[in-house]
Scaffold this motif. Structure first.
Motif, mmCIF file in Angstrom:
data_model
loop_
_atom_site.group_PDB
_atom_site.id
_atom_site.type_symbol
_atom_site.label_atom_id
_atom_site.label_comp_id
_atom_site.label_asym_id
_atom_site.label_seq_id
_atom_site.Cartn_x
_atom_site.Cartn_y
_atom_site.Cartn_z
ATOM 1 N N GLY A 45 40.750 69.676 66.782
ATOM 2 C CA GLY A 45 40.328 70.867 66.039
ATOM 3 C C GLY A 45 41.246 71.338 64.997
ATOM 4 N N ALA A 46 42.442 71.636 65.492
ATOM 5 C CA ALA A 46 43.434 72.059 64.349
ATOM 6 C C ALA A 46 43.538 71.054 63.225
ATOM 7 N N GLY A 47 43.794 69.873 63.426
ATOM 8 C CA GLY A 47 44.003 68.889 62.702
ATOM 9 C C GLY A 47 43.033 68.632 61.668
ATOM 10 N N VAL A 48 41.653 68.938 62.298
ATOM 11 C CA VAL A 48 40.389 68.509 61.521
ATOM 12 C C VAL A 48 40.299 69.774 60.525
ATOM 13 N N ALA A 49 40.736 70.809 60.923
ATOM 14 C CA ALA A 49 40.547 72.417 60.139
ATOM 15 C C ALA A 49 41.486 72.098 58.953
ATOM 16 N N VAL A 50 42.486 71.694 58.998
ATOM 17 C CA VAL A 50 43.474 71.627 57.756
ATOM 18 C C VAL A 50 43.456 70.194 57.152
ATOM 19 N N SER A 51 42.785 69.041 57.519
ATOM 20 C CA SER A 51 42.937 67.907 56.901
ATOM 21 C C SER A 51 41.842 67.179 56.877
ATOM 22 N N GLY A 52 40.684 67.618 57.405
ATOM 23 C CA GLY A 52 39.516 67.124 57.409
ATOM 24 C C GLY A 52 39.348 65.993 58.305
ATOM 25 N N MET A 53 38.524 64.832 58.304
ATOM 26 C CA MET A 53 38.397 63.929 59.302
ATOM 27 C C MET A 53 39.406 62.755 58.980
ATOM 28 N N ILE A 54 40.381 62.530 59.801
ATOM 29 C CA ILE A 54 41.135 61.521 59.743
ATOM 30 C C ILE A 54 41.233 60.445 60.933
ATOM 31 N N GLY A 55 40.429 59.414 61.002
ATOM 32 C CA GLY A 55 40.358 58.682 62.113
ATOM 33 C C GLY A 55 41.257 57.797 62.666
ATOM 34 N N PHE A 56 41.066 57.093 63.849
ATOM 35 C CA PHE A 56 41.993 55.916 64.178
ATOM 36 C C PHE A 56 43.346 56.156 64.599
ATOM 37 N N ILE A 57 43.869 57.255 64.267
ATOM 38 C CA ILE A 57 45.312 57.455 64.755
ATOM 39 C C ILE A 57 45.394 57.536 66.176
ATOM 40 N N GLY A 58 44.359 58.036 66.591
ATOM 41 C CA GLY A 58 44.421 58.315 68.261
ATOM 42 C C GLY A 58 44.074 56.964 68.959
ATOM 43 N N LEU A 59 43.572 56.078 68.026
ATOM 44 C CA LEU A 59 43.097 54.792 68.865
ATOM 45 C C LEU A 59 44.163 53.792 68.512
ATOM 46 N N VAL A 60 44.913 53.577 67.205
ATOM 47 C CA VAL A 60 45.876 52.777 66.921
ATOM 48 C C VAL A 60 47.043 52.980 67.609
ATOM 49 N N VAL A 61 47.520 54.299 67.579
ATOM 50 C CA VAL A 61 49.057 54.363 68.103
ATOM 51 C C VAL A 61 49.047 54.112 69.582
ATOM 52 N N PRO A 62 48.412 54.866 70.373
ATOM 53 C CA PRO A 62 48.512 54.748 71.644
ATOM 54 C C PRO A 62 48.337 53.124 72.210
ATOM 55 N N HIS A 63 47.520 52.625 71.436
ATOM 56 C CA HIS A 63 47.162 51.114 71.899
ATOM 57 C C HIS A 63 48.594 50.343 71.408
ATOM 58 N N ARG A 92 39.889 56.726 80.955
ATOM 59 C CA ARG A 92 40.171 55.646 81.388
ATOM 60 C C ARG A 92 39.833 54.382 80.509
ATOM 61 N N ASN A 93 39.595 54.358 79.249
ATOM 62 C CA ASN A 93 39.452 53.352 78.374
ATOM 63 C C ASN A 93 40.074 53.478 77.130
ATOM 64 N N PRO A 94 40.658 52.312 76.611
ATOM 65 C CA PRO A 94 41.688 52.523 75.201
ATOM 66 C C PRO A 94 40.626 52.609 74.367
ATOM 67 N N LEU A 95 39.204 52.651 74.313
ATOM 68 C CA LEU A 95 38.327 52.834 73.270
ATOM 69 C C LEU A 95 38.053 54.371 73.012
ATOM 70 N N ALA A 96 38.108 55.224 74.044
ATOM 71 C CA ALA A 96 37.887 56.587 74.041
ATOM 72 C C ALA A 96 38.936 57.427 72.931
ATOM 73 N N ASP A 97 38.478 57.025 71.654
ATOM 74 C CA ASP A 97 39.364 57.625 70.644
ATOM 75 C C ASP A 97 38.419 58.881 70.218
ATOM 76 N N PRO A 98 39.080 60.147 70.084
ATOM 77 C CA PRO A 98 38.311 61.364 69.950
ATOM 78 C C PRO A 98 37.313 61.230 68.476
ATOM 79 N N GLY A 99 37.967 60.342 67.438
ATOM 80 C CA GLY A 99 36.994 60.112 66.407
ATOM 81 C C GLY A 99 35.936 59.315 66.797
ATOM 82 N N LEU A 100 35.929 58.135 67.545
ATOM 83 C CA LEU A 100 34.868 57.407 68.096
ATOM 84 C C LEU A 100 33.937 57.955 69.054
ATOM 85 N N ILE A 101 34.484 59.049 69.962
ATOM 86 C CA ILE A 101 33.483 59.453 70.644
ATOM 87 C C ILE A 101 32.922 61.057 70.181
#
Lengths: 276, 357
Positions: free
Chosen positions: B272-290, B100-109
């Motif tokens: 997990g699947a994303g990280v496994a093939v491409s490493g850490m790509i942050g902020f997509i989960g934050l920016v897009v839904p917002h 229930r919060n727009p800041l709870a992005d998988p990368g940030l938490i």
């Protein structure tokens, strides 16, 4: 068909929150639950909505144990209005009201019901506004529209077997809306819905309920007709009021009972009490 | 205006605005995919692209160098960017909805860094401590380990940040920082244990890049992102109800605890699947839904599919830019996303802080 609680006891952290509370909500009932802070009103409501399993005792809906009933089935018969609902993201008012139909999965087909519910709760003019930007009272009316729309079919098929539970939910509404909302709720009760409302405001309870359940420290002090609220000695016990104040409240409640739809002959009843 | 939306479109479940946005984003995604396939050191014609894609779909063998460049270099990368982007954006949407919060992005938490740590452990320790793991799981070794790492962090974060069904956002974010620090330190320790080749692989994890796209991995990733994505999209109603809190969602007849576990598990799988093939790509989960919530509102029935498309689009654009702006150098796309996402995060933080005060 009834919603009934049988000998409920709840203990939290070694403290008795509820002890041996029994009650029955039947079709068309208007029951107000009153008591001082911490008397166990909200806990009782949590048990009746299956949020909390009582340590002892059971809650039965139409003879079936509530916790064994499928959640969707329960939600189609039992609508609950919480104290306040905050939204994490700004849904619009009409979207919030549409959520009331989620147990039935017919949000789209029941748009006309949603409109009627919004009009009934006087939020139709706010339908396009974001919920998070509304005042507390407007939010409560929006939530009430959502809750009513959840059991709206009662208005067409009769409310037998449907229940409405309200948890001190009109604290933020202004007096005019408080009374108009309770009148609407009475209409639902008139259609056969069993209503149980946890209330803080004795005057509102006196003007609306037909029965009252008075709790103190988790125990039932009295469960009977709304006239109980006009008896100073009972108010004194329930709320730990000094005698003079209890008298004032009782007199006040007697006055409010004139408006009670359960009062077919308020004048006679009143006289009876004032001469008693 | 919204009254209009109420009366129109009685047969559809999506409001008109969302349908329009979905159509627009899909066509844009197609155009950008073609642009991405055209972009690169070797100049190609549009009909080369279509011919190669057609041959790929037909399963025909490679024909000439242009065909090879498209089918073995650019197309896998484009497909992977879209898959990972869609998965990360939807995962962000889900964690934000559940917490229930727009800041709870998988990368940030800390979910992503947990997944990355697990993946790095598999790379470095597969010869010693984790000997059996690769033999047991084969090509799925990295994604599954990353999923396990991500899931573990999700559970820990959930336990730490939730009290009596209410999520304390400040606590959630601070716990996320702590987990990011811990995972960073553990990764650092592993760096000292690694040999040259492992070190090279690990650098790629820490910055996030799609340069290693291969068809063999894409198959596994397509399942591990695609299936949870579809599953999550069928749960839009629960997520909508949970916007009003878990209590109300329960009143509306949803088995909240079960659904929550399912949703968080699906999100951890996609991350997990994303990280496994491409490493850490942050902020997509934050920016897009917002950004999508600002334009079409928070209704998950439209938000989830739109997030998938927009996430695919964003990562595809970012990755194409990443491999062209400093060509021939291949800039890690994770860095580029951080450049875009950092400011958005700050803006969100300022907005949220007004609520806290």
């Amino acid at each position: 068909m009834t919603l009934s609680a049988k000998h409920l006891s709840v203990r939290l952290g070694g403290r008795h929150i509820l002890s041996d509370v029994s009650l029955e909500v039947s079709s068309g009932d208007r029951i107000a639950v009153l008591g001082a802070n911490g008397a166990g009103k909200s806990t009782l409501l949590s048990c009746l909505t299956n949020e909390l399993r009582a340590d002892q005792g059971d809650v039965l809906l139409a003879g079936q144990a509530l916790h064994r009933m499928p959640a969707t089935e329960r939600a189609r018969r039992l609508a609950v209005m919480p104290q306040s609902v905050t939204l994490s993201f700004p849904l619009r008012v009409h979207e919030v009201v549409a959520l009331g139909r989620s147990p039935h999965m017919d949000e789209v087909r029941t748009r006309h019901w949603q409109q009627e519910a919004m009009q009934l709760m006087d939020v139709w003019h706010l339908r396009g506004r974001e919920y998070t930007g509304l005042s507390g009272g407007e939010q409560q009316r929006t939530q009430m529209a959502r809750v009513l729309v959840q059991i709206w079919s009662c208005r067409e098929k009769g409310g037998e077997g449907h229940y409405l539970l309200l948890d001190e939910c009109f604290s933020a509404a202004d007096p005019a809306h408080q009374h108009s909302i309770m009148n609407r709720v009475s209409e639902f009760a008139g259609a056969g819905v069993g209503v149980l409302a946890v209330m803080h405001d004795m005057a509102l309870a006196a003007s609306w309920a037909d029965r009252v359940l008075l709790l103190k420290q988790g125990e039932v002090v009295a469960f009977g007709p709304v006239e109980l609220l006009t008896m100073p000695q009972i108010l004194q016990v329930v709320y730990d009021l000094p005698g003079l104040l209890a008298n004032d409240y009782a007199r006040n409640n007697r006055h409010w009972m004139i408006r009670n739809p359960a009062n077919p002959a308020p004048a006679e009843r009143l006289r009876e009490y004032s001469y008693a | 205006m919204t009254g209009l939306a109420l009366r129109t479109a009685p047969g559809t479940s999506l409001p008109g605005k969302a349908t329009l946005a979905l159509t627009a984003l899909c066509s844009l995604l197609l155009l950008v995919a073609v642009w991405a396939l055209l972009t690169g050191p070797m100049t190609l014609q549009v009909n080369d692209i279509f011919a190669s894609v057609w041959r790929t779909l037909q399963g025909e063998s490679l024909a000439g160098s242009a065909d090879w460049v498209v089918r073995e270099l650019r197309l896998p990368r484009v497909v992977l960017a879209m898959l990972v982007g869609a998965g990360l954006a939807v995962a962000g949407c889900v964690t934000q909805g559940v917490f229930r919060n727009p800041l709870a992005d998988p990368g940030l938490i800390g979910v992503s860094s947990g997944a990355a740590l697990a993946a790095v452990s598999v790379i470095v320790l597969s010869a010693t401590w984790l000997q059996g793991w690769k033999g047991l799981t084969g090509p799925w070794a990295l994604p599954l380990a990353a999923f396990a790492g991500g899931l573990l962090v999700t559970l820990v974060i959930y336990r730490l940040g939730t009290r009596q069904g209410k999520t304390q956002v400040a606590l959630l974010l601070l716990a996320g920082i702590a987990i990011n620090v811990l995972a960073g330190a553990a990764t650092g320790v592993l760096t000292y244990m690694a040999d040259d080749q492992q070190l090279r692989d690990m650098t790629f994890w820490s910055m996030g890049s799609l340069a290693n796209a291969r068809w063999t991995e894409i198959g596994a990733v397509a399942c591990l992102i695609g299936l949870p994505l579809i599953l999550v999209c069928t749960r839009a109603r629960v997520l909508n109800a949970m916007l009003m809190g878990e209590q109300v969602a329960g009143h509306l007849g949803f088995p909240v605890q079960r659904e929550k576990r399912l949703l968080l598990g699906a999100a951890a799988l996609m991350v997990g699947a994303g990280v496994a093939v491409s490493g850490m790509i942050g902020f997509i989960g934050l920016v897009v839904p917002h950004l999508l919530r600002l334009s079409v509102g928070p209704d998950h029935r439209s938000l989830l599919p739109l997030s998938a498309i927009a996430g695919a689009l964003l990562l595809l654009v970012a990755d194409t830019l990443a491999r062209t702006v400093m060509a021939p150098a291949d800039l890690p796309v994770g860095l580029l996303m951080a450049l875009i996402g950092g400011p958005v995060f700050l803006i969100l933080l300022v907005q949220q802080s007004r609520k806290w005060i």
